[in-house]
Design a protein around this motif. Structure first.
Motif, PDB file in Angstrom:
ATOM      1  N   SER A  47       0.835  -1.208   0.000  1.00 15.08           N
ATOM      2  CA  SER A  47       0.000   0.000   0.000  1.00 15.08           C
ATOM      3  C   SER A  47       0.868   1.256   0.000  1.00 15.08           C
ATOM      4  N   LEU A  48       2.024   1.201   0.646  1.00 12.55           N
ATOM      5  CA  LEU A  48       2.937   2.350   0.631  1.00 12.55           C
ATOM      6  C   LEU A  48       3.540   2.540  -0.759  1.00 12.55           C
ATOM      7  N   LEU A  49       3.826   1.447  -1.438  1.00  9.39           N
ATOM      8  CA  LEU A  49       4.345   1.536  -2.804  1.00  9.39           C
ATOM      9  C   LEU A  49       3.305   2.154  -3.728  1.00  9.39           C
ATOM     10  N   ILE A  50       2.068   1.742  -3.571  1.00  5.54           N
ATOM     11  CA  ILE A  50       0.977   2.309  -4.374  1.00  5.54           C
ATOM     12  C   ILE A  50       0.823   3.794  -4.078  1.00  5.54           C
ATOM     13  N   HIS A  51       0.907   4.154  -2.811  1.00  8.65           N
ATOM     14  CA  HIS A  51       0.832   5.559  -2.409  1.00  8.65           C
ATOM     15  C   HIS A  51       1.986   6.349  -3.025  1.00  8.65           C
ATOM     16  N   PHE A  52       3.182   5.778  -2.989  1.00 13.48           N
ATOM     17  CA  PHE A  52       4.354   6.422  -3.570  1.00 13.48           C
ATOM     18  C   PHE A  52       4.135   6.705  -5.053  1.00 13.48           C
TER      19      PHE A  52
END
Length: 92
Positions: A47-52
């Motif tokens: 989810s952090l990668l998607i947010h990034f």
């Protein structure tokens, strides 16, 4: 410039000072979220990668930005985690 791949990328993609400042501020917050989640015992950070990827200006591509940040030494734990996730997803 090979020693500074992220700086080179910023210059090549013509990021403004404001775009650069916003990006660095967002990266700092994202890294703080990563560290907090890691402390809480979370092990999945997709989810952090998607947010990034969603927070990047259209001038930057996620994979090359992650690689440049990692090679230049910005947020090494977070960037290494993103690279691990990308490699894992490319295998599947």
């Amino acid at each position: 410039m090979d020693e500074y791949p992220f700086t080179k990328l910023v210059i090549e993609r013509n990021l403004t000072r404001e775009e650069f400042a916003i990006l660095m501020e967002r990266l700092e917050k994202l890294n703080e979220q990563y560290e907090a989640q890691k402390e809480e015992g979370l092990i999945h950070f997709s989810s952090l990668l998607i947010h990034f990827a969603g927070m990047l200006t259209e001038k930057l591509e996620p994979d090359s930005t992650i690689n440049a940040l990692q090679r230049e030494g910005f947020y090494p734990s977070l960037m290494n985690e993103f690279i691990r996730i990308i490699k894992q997803n490319n295998k599947g």
